[in-house]
Design a protein around this motif. Structure first.
Motif, PDB file in Angstrom:
ATOM      1  N   VAL A  16       0.853  -1.287   0.040  1.00 44.18           N
ATOM      2  CA  VAL A  16      -0.081  -0.029   0.092  1.00 44.18           C
ATOM      3  C   VAL A  16       0.820   1.335  -0.090  1.00 44.18           C
ATOM      4  N   PRO A  17       0.427   2.220  -1.046  1.00 46.70           N
ATOM      5  CA  PRO A  17       1.525   3.276  -0.956  1.00 46.70           C
ATOM      6  C   PRO A  17       1.062   4.587   0.041  1.00 46.70           C
ATOM      7  N   ALA A  18       1.838   5.379   0.157  1.00 43.02           N
ATOM      8  CA  ALA A  18       1.668   6.407   1.317  1.00 43.02           C
ATOM      9  C   ALA A  18       0.431   7.221   0.681  1.00 43.02           C
ATOM     10  N   ASP A  19       0.621   7.432  -0.584  1.00 36.72           N
ATOM     11  CA  ASP A  19      -0.574   8.476  -1.113  1.00 36.72           C
ATOM     12  C   ASP A  19      -1.804   7.779  -1.200  1.00 36.72           C
ATOM     13  N   ARG A  20      -2.265   6.432  -0.859  1.00 33.31           N
ATOM     14  CA  ARG A  20      -3.450   6.072  -1.034  1.00 33.31           C
ATOM     15  C   ARG A  20      -4.100   6.160  -2.369  1.00 33.31           C
ATOM     16  N   GLY A  21      -3.277   5.571  -3.243  1.00 33.45           N
ATOM     17  CA  GLY A  21      -3.871   5.394  -4.817  1.00 33.45           C
ATOM     18  C   GLY A  21      -4.814   4.369  -4.659  1.00 33.45           C
ATOM     19  N   GLY A  22      -5.031   3.834  -5.969  1.00 33.03           N
ATOM     20  CA  GLY A  22      -5.676   2.682  -6.290  1.00 33.03           C
ATOM     21  C   GLY A  22      -5.717   1.629  -5.405  1.00 33.03           C
ATOM     22  N   VAL A  23      -4.366   0.943  -5.193  1.00 33.04           N
ATOM     23  CA  VAL A  23      -4.210  -0.088  -4.435  1.00 33.04           C
ATOM     24  C   VAL A  23      -4.559   0.176  -3.003  1.00 33.04           C
ATOM     25  N   GLY A  24      -4.136   1.476  -2.352  1.00 32.02           N
ATOM     26  CA  GLY A  24      -4.349   1.816  -1.202  1.00 32.02           C
ATOM     27  C   GLY A  24      -6.095   1.831  -0.766  1.00 32.02           C
ATOM     28  N   ARG A  25      -6.678   2.465  -1.596  1.00 35.62           N
ATOM     29  CA  ARG A  25      -8.279   2.625  -1.479  1.00 35.62           C
ATOM     30  C   ARG A  25      -8.755   0.923  -1.646  1.00 35.62           C
ATOM     31  N   TYR A  26      -8.117   0.150  -2.362  1.00 36.91           N
ATOM     32  CA  TYR A  26      -8.579  -1.103  -2.278  1.00 36.91           C
ATOM     33  C   TYR A  26      -8.310  -1.991  -0.948  1.00 36.91           C
ATOM     34  N   VAL A  27      -7.182  -1.919  -0.555  1.00 43.04           N
ATOM     35  CA  VAL A  27      -6.767  -2.433   0.713  1.00 43.04           C
ATOM     36  C   VAL A  27      -7.450  -1.943   1.883  1.00 43.04           C
ATOM     37  N   ASP A  28      -7.621  -0.566   1.792  1.00 41.96           N
ATOM     38  CA  ASP A  28      -8.247  -0.022   3.107  1.00 41.96           C
ATOM     39  C   ASP A  28      -9.770  -0.286   2.943  1.00 41.96           C
ATOM     40  N   GLY A  29     -10.406  -0.259   1.961  1.00 44.86           N
ATOM     41  CA  GLY A  29     -11.751  -0.533   1.634  1.00 44.86           C
ATOM     42  C   GLY A  29     -12.033  -1.962   2.180  1.00 44.86           C
ATOM     43  N   LEU A  30     -11.245  -2.876   1.741  1.00 41.61           N
ATOM     44  CA  LEU A  30     -11.640  -4.300   1.961  1.00 41.61           C
ATOM     45  C   LEU A  30     -11.473  -4.628   3.402  1.00 41.61           C
ATOM     46  N   LEU A  31     -10.153  -4.190   4.024  1.00 41.01           N
ATOM     47  CA  LEU A  31     -10.110  -4.296   5.148  1.00 41.01           C
ATOM     48  C   LEU A  31     -11.133  -3.680   6.230  1.00 41.01           C
ATOM     49  N   GLY A  32     -11.335  -2.514   5.751  1.00 42.93           N
ATOM     50  CA  GLY A  32     -12.448  -1.931   6.657  1.00 42.93           C
ATOM     51  C   GLY A  32     -13.901  -2.619   6.602  1.00 42.93           C
ATOM     52  N   ALA A  33     -13.939  -3.076   5.500  1.00 39.11           N
ATOM     53  CA  ALA A  33     -15.249  -4.020   5.486  1.00 39.11           C
ATOM     54  C   ALA A  33     -15.174  -5.314   6.396  1.00 39.11           C
TER      55      ALA A  33
END
Length: 385
Positions: A16-33
């Motif tokens: 996951v990159p610091a800028d929360r690009g596409g992969v960051g949004r994906y991982v954060d969204g998945l883990l949040g759910a």
């Protein structure tokens, strides 16, 4: 894995990159759910960069969150650690499944592995990547298709391309559409719109919005050229605001250099996360004339913010936009024609904005998480004979 117990899954979030690009949004969204009360049943462990450790501990109070070695913040070290340290960690936490969310995975993990392959454009659009990046990701995708117990993709288009181009086994591919964080990406208030306009120095000028990485596949140079054609002769021409990461498309500078002096092209770089609803939802049009996407998260986020969207019918984009967006081609002349038509038709823009906002509600990280959990459960039981 004990019968009747949900699989224990180690998610590798070190990519996951610091800028929360596409992969960051994906991982954060998945883990949040996965971390929500009443979410899909799974015993979760997460390994992250040290900079994300506290973030994920707060997000996932019931999960085991492990900080990776400091050196893993550098890509070469991360890739080396993925092959050696990650399998050892999977063993230490008792993982039934290891999930790698960004193309690559250990060759010998010691447990079943699932991998997310985000798109096949390294094969379908090779000219839009430099040689080293193209070579690396092509090799990674082929290896993951061969080694992983299950492969998760964000669209049917990506699944179909992997099958067509690489003879991937369709019985081991699961389609999990991305979701959108409806709290973060929402129809903005007038105050949120005004705050963004003030920060960008737009005054009372309308604008066309682009948000994304500035890489060749996103087609930003032709968007700039098409916008010039669309607004050149208007009495109050809307600005074009190209926001997001800097990327590596030198043609953007050449296209920008040709913009007439009476038009305003703004390139503010990254915007604050909190400003994205005001930026997208305050635009006359959110334009994203990509050559092709594995999913198309930027158009979904724009739709969720109530923006009328103009995109292309390439690969997965119609799966996301459906009938709720307007379509154009990648050609600057056609972009100009279709953008001008939208800018001249307020009624159509309002109709698209409403349709896109409603359609965006269908894409949730909860639904995506359920598909992931089902894939992990299948992987934990082993490949079929």
């Amino acid at each position: 894995m004990t019968a009747g117990r949900p699989p224990r899954v180690l998610v590798d979030a070190t990519s996951v990159p610091a800028d929360r690009g596409g992969v960051g949004r994906y991982v954060d969204g998945l883990l949040g759910a996965l971390g929500e009360t009443g979410g899909p049943a799974v015993e979760l462990a997460v390994v992250s960069l040290r900079t994300d450790h506290e973030r994920y501990r707060r997000m996932l109070p019931a999960a085991e969150v492990i900080a990776a070695p400091a050196a893993v913040a550098h890509r070469p070290a991360r890739l080396a650690w993925e092959q050696t340290g990650l399998p050892l960690l999977a063993q230490q936490v008792g993982a039934d499944v290891l999930h790698s969310p960004f193309y690559t995975c250990p060759l010998r993990a010691g447990c079943p592995v699932t991998v997310t392959v985000h798109d096949a454009t390294f094969f379908t659009e090779p000219e839009h990547y430099d040689k080293s990046r193209r070579t690396f990701f092509r090799s990674a995708i082929k290896t993951s298709l061969r080694r992983a117990d299950r492969v998760i993709v964000p669209s049917k288009a990506t699944r179909d391309e992997l099958i067509r181009l690489l003879d991937a086994d369709p019985t081991r591919i699961d389609v999990a559409y991305h979701g959108v964080d409806h709290a973060a990406f929402h129809a903005p208030t007038e105050e949120e719109k005004a705050r963004v306009r003030a920060r960008l120095g737009l005054g009372g000028s309308g604008y066309v919005a682009f948000l994304g990485a500035k890489e060749p596949r996103k087609n930003v140079p032709n968007l700039i050229r098409g916008w010039v054609r669309a607004v050149h002769d208007l009495p109050n021409p809307p600005a074009l605001v190209v926001a997001g990461g800097q990327g590596h498309d030198d043609d953007i500078d050449r296209a920008a250099a040709d913009v007439p002096g009476h038009l305003r092209l703004l390139r503010p770089g990254y915007l604050r996360y909190a400003d994205l609803p005001g930026f997208l939802g305050g635009a006359l049009v959110a334009a994203y004339p990509s050559y092709g996407e594995g999913f198309g998260l930027p158009i979904l986020e724009a739709m969720a913010c109530g923006a009328p969207v103009l995109t292309t019918p390439r690969l997965s984009l119609p799966e996301v936009g459906g009938d709720a967006v307007a379509y154009t081609s990648e050609d600057p002349d056609q972009i100009g024609i279709d953008l001008a038509a939208l800018l001249d038709d307020e009624s159509r823009r309002l109709t698209l904005a409403k349709a896109g906002f409603d359609r965006a509600k269908e894409f949730t990280w909860q639904s995506s998480a359920e598909v992931h959990v089902a894939a992990w459960s299948r992987a934990s039981r082993g490949r079929p004979d």
